[in-house]
Design an enzyme around this catalytic site. Sequence first.
Site, mmCIF file in Angstrom:
data_model
loop_
_atom_site.group_PDB
_atom_site.id
_atom_site.type_symbol
_atom_site.label_atom_id
_atom_site.label_comp_id
_atom_site.label_asym_id
_atom_site.label_seq_id
_atom_site.Cartn_x
_atom_site.Cartn_y
_atom_site.Cartn_z
ATOM 1 N N GLY A 233 10.125 -5.140 1.246
ATOM 2 C CA GLY A 233 8.740 -5.808 0.769
ATOM 3 C C GLY A 233 7.841 -6.734 2.418
ATOM 4 C CB CYS B 297 11.692 -9.362 -3.452
ATOM 5 S SG CYS B 297 10.484 -9.471 -4.145
ATOM 6 C CE1 TYR C 244 8.451 5.690 -1.436
ATOM 7 C CE2 TYR C 244 9.066 3.251 -2.436
ATOM 8 C CZ TYR C 244 8.048 4.271 -1.300
ATOM 9 O OH TYR C 244 6.328 3.949 -1.088
#
Length: 468
Positions: free
Chosen positions: A40, A11, A256
């Site tokens: 997300g 999220c 990432y």
Amino acid sequence: MKVQNDLQDKCGVIGVYSYDDSVDVASWILSGLHTIQHRGQESAGISVIKDGRTNTHVGMGLVSDVFDEDLIKLLNGNIGIGHVRYSTTGDSSHENCSPFVEEAEDINISIAHNGDIVNSFKLREELIEDGFKFKSNTDSEVICHLLIKEYQKSHDTVDAIKKTCDRLIGSYSLVIMINGILYAVRDPLGMKPLSLGGNDDFLVIASETVAFDSLNVDYIRSIKPGEILQIDGRDVESFFLKKYDHTANCMFEYLYFARPDSMIYDKSVYEVRLNVGKKLAEEYPIDADVVIAVPDSSIPATLAYSRATGIPYAEGLIKNRYVGRTFIMPTQQDRDIAVRLKMNTVDSIIKDKKVVVIDDSVVRGTTSKTIIKMLREAGAKEVHLLVGCPEIISPCYYGIAMATKEELLAVGRTNEEIRDEIGVDSIGYISIDGLVDAIGTPYEDLCLGCITGDYPTVIPEEIEDELN
């Protein structure tokens, strides 16, 4: 079967407060959600409040799937929050979309959450015993009901937030609307990023600072670990949860999850990734003809590696940016096709070359094996894989759905066995010390649980042991 990246984050959140109560903020929230869509892709939602009335819309899919211009015009309110979701706690379903909204006596709550509450199942059981009814199986609803429970005891919102957070174990960056006031809350260890931006007309809270760039507002600062920021008009106050003598910033945010043009934990993501490439060059100088990145998050590290070693950089792998989530049958052939849909080789760059390929991480290794196979088929003479993250040896419990321990490639395998499993001529992982130096944050202030097995909080197995 759903084919996904080896790593998935739970999220992104945004909150906007307009000082002018005639201004509707839904379009601002929408723009912010587009910039953090990478955090997300399963669902999106916006909740706004005006004159005591909450207007909310959530739905499955990308932000552009869930909202259109006409719908945004209906979401009237000068205060609002938004959310993009990938599920780690709770199924991928409409019932689990956020923001989560609840009304009870004297309290109206909308909440959006990034992170994972390790003890959410235990808390949920307690709340059910207390008579609370659940509509979803998310930890966001657990937090929501805890807030209601505590608020009904004291009718003091900040006190209710403090007492709720005292019960939470895990990672959480929250944006919450309670009775027309906007709150931002970050867990005491600061595991997930959350920042404050604004101008003379708006204040904005967001998971990443790229949201501020898209809205053309200034970055003010990072929300502090354990901070409760209360925004009520131009009255902004800070309160604090219990203090720790260290933080536990998630290192995967740098490697990432975050966009490279973001500032998180008050550091440039792009600069950290450049530092990772420099460290890889120091630790793994390789005789090669070309160095390529697994796009996109590895590109800065690959550029830095090229500059440090003198090996030419080239785009040997091209990402197809128009392929969404892929649903296929669970065979290796189908999994290979799914990767090829999303990525393709530039054969003229690869053919007859000794290739260094740099990736941000290797988790299960399934995607890596397919990519290496593609490079071999493109005619690579040698393939050397360098990884910007140390070997992942333990699962994450704080909002990253990576794998069970049994699925992790590095568990129980030597470096040589990993090399043979993936099919490369050599493989090199950045050292833990090298990663810490690249980030520039002290070892004790990072969450490195997935690469060390040492976690900053108790974990589910330990909670289970307490119950038995």
